[in-house]
Write a protein that holds these residues in place. Structure first.
Motif, short mmCIF file in Angstrom:
data_model
loop_
_atom_site.label_atom_id
_atom_site.label_comp_id
_atom_site.label_asym_id
_atom_site.label_seq_id
_atom_site.Cartn_x
_atom_site.Cartn_y
_atom_site.Cartn_z
N ALA A 1 -26.91 73.98 -41.89
CA ALA A 1 -25.75 74.88 -41.87
C ALA A 1 -25.94 75.99 -40.83
CB ALA A 1 -25.50 75.47 -43.25
N MET A 2 -27.14 76.55 -40.78
CA MET A 2 -27.41 77.61 -39.79
C MET A 2 -27.31 77.04 -38.36
SD MET A 2 -28.30 80.56 -41.29
CE MET A 2 -29.63 81.36 -40.46
N ALA A 3 -27.85 75.85 -38.16
CA ALA A 3 -27.77 75.23 -36.84
C ALA A 3 -26.31 74.95 -36.47
CB ALA A 3 -28.59 73.94 -36.81
N ALA A 4 -25.53 74.50 -37.44
CA ALA A 4 -24.13 74.20 -37.19
C ALA A 4 -23.36 75.46 -36.80
CB ALA A 4 -23.51 73.56 -38.44
N ALA B 1 -24.73 85.08 -36.55
CA ALA B 1 -25.66 86.02 -35.94
C ALA B 1 -27.10 85.69 -36.31
CB ALA B 1 -25.31 87.45 -36.36
N ILE B 2 -27.31 85.37 -37.57
CA ILE B 2 -28.66 85.00 -38.01
C ILE B 2 -29.11 83.73 -37.32
CG2 ILE B 2 -30.02 84.23 -39.99
CD1 ILE B 2 -28.16 86.09 -41.70
N ALA B 3 -28.22 82.74 -37.28
CA ALA B 3 -28.58 81.46 -36.68
C ALA B 3 -28.86 81.60 -35.20
CB ALA B 3 -27.45 80.45 -36.90
N ALA B 4 -28.08 82.41 -34.50
CA ALA B 4 -28.29 82.59 -33.07
C ALA B 4 -29.64 83.24 -32.79
CB ALA B 4 -27.16 83.44 -32.48
N GLY C 1 -25.13 70.17 -43.58
CA GLY C 1 -24.94 71.61 -43.54
C GLY C 1 -23.78 71.91 -42.63
N CYS C 2 -22.88 72.76 -43.06
CA CYS C 2 -21.66 73.05 -42.30
C CYS C 2 -21.43 74.55 -42.22
CB CYS C 2 -20.44 72.43 -42.97
SG CYS C 2 -20.52 70.67 -43.29
N GLY C 3 -20.63 74.93 -41.26
CA GLY C 3 -20.18 76.30 -41.15
C GLY C 3 -18.81 76.36 -40.52
N ILE C 4 -18.07 77.37 -40.88
CA ILE C 4 -16.76 77.61 -40.28
C ILE C 4 -16.88 78.86 -39.42
CG2 ILE C 4 -14.35 78.20 -40.71
CD1 ILE C 4 -14.65 76.68 -43.41
N TYR C 5 -16.58 78.71 -38.15
CA TYR C 5 -16.63 79.83 -37.22
C TYR C 5 -15.20 80.19 -36.84
CZ TYR C 5 -17.81 82.83 -33.35
OH TYR C 5 -17.93 83.93 -32.53
N THR D 1 -32.51 75.00 -34.02
CA THR D 1 -32.45 73.63 -33.52
C THR D 1 -33.69 72.83 -33.89
OG1 THR D 1 -33.32 74.33 -31.40
CG2 THR D 1 -30.92 74.23 -31.61
N ALA D 2 -34.57 73.39 -34.69
CA ALA D 2 -35.78 72.70 -35.09
C ALA D 2 -35.45 71.61 -36.10
CB ALA D 2 -36.78 73.69 -35.70
N PRO D 3 -36.25 70.53 -36.15
CA PRO D 3 -36.02 69.50 -37.15
C PRO D 3 -36.08 70.09 -38.55
CG PRO D 3 -37.64 68.78 -35.53
CD PRO D 3 -37.37 70.23 -35.27
#
Length: 176
Positions: free
Chosen positions: A61-64, A10-13, A148-152, A19-21
């Motif tokens: 991680a947030m982008a992922a 939710a935060i990342a969205a 950076g990784c995330g599990i959705y 998607t910034a460098p």
């Protein structure tokens, strides 16, 4: 744990920086246990080939994790458009929800090393098809410094999304 990853999504969205460098300065962060396991699995493989350890990058991680809802809606693995992740590469994994530990998820990528042969990319697979080792080669790519990784989690599937920077799997470059 699911709430943590869903909160990250939710935060990342909502974040315009998703998607910034990412910055190039070293990052020092306190990692949750799942992130620690994912980073450790990557760095174990890198150590085996003499590559320097990766640093955890919370922006990656947030982008992922922000790509997780898209994968869940698609119901299959499909890489995000490269234009949406400049300066990054991406590894994707999918498995039955709540059936796998983080190390097992990354383990599917490390299993590709049985088909890997050191050489100049893309001629790095004993099968002749670089796609058979592409997750593994990105994990061990020597000039990649951050991950950076995330599990959705969806109702049926867990999706592991990892983003890497600087990107690996570059034609004409030696692997590892």
């Amino acid at each position: 744990m699911t709430a943590f990853f869903l909160a990250l999504a939710a935060i990342a969205a909502a974040s315009p920086q998703a998607t910034a460098p990412v910055p190039v300065a070293p990052l020092i962060v306190s990692l949750d246990p799942v992130s620690q396991q994912l980073l450790a699995a990557h760095n174990r493989e890198r150590a085996l080939v003499g590559a320097p350890p990766l640093q955890w990058d919370p922006q990656l991680a947030m982008a992922a994790i922000s790509y997780g809802p898209t994968l869940a809606a698609l119901g299959r693995l499909e890489h995000s458009p490269r234009a949406s992740r400049p300066g990054q590469r991406e590894n994707l994994w999918r498995g039955t929800s709540h059936a796998y530990l983080p190390g097992q998820m990354v383990g599917s990528w490390t299993d590709e090393k049985r088909l890997f042969r050191p050489g100049v990319f893309p001629a790095v697979s004993v099968t002749g098809n670089w796609l058979h080792v592409s997750h593994y080669t990105q994990m061990i790519w020597r000039t990649t410094t951050r991950v950076g990784c995330g599990i959705y989690r969806s109702s049926q599937w867990d999706y592991l999304i990892c983003r890497y920077s600087p990107p690996g799997n570059t034609d004409g470059k030696l692997v590892p």
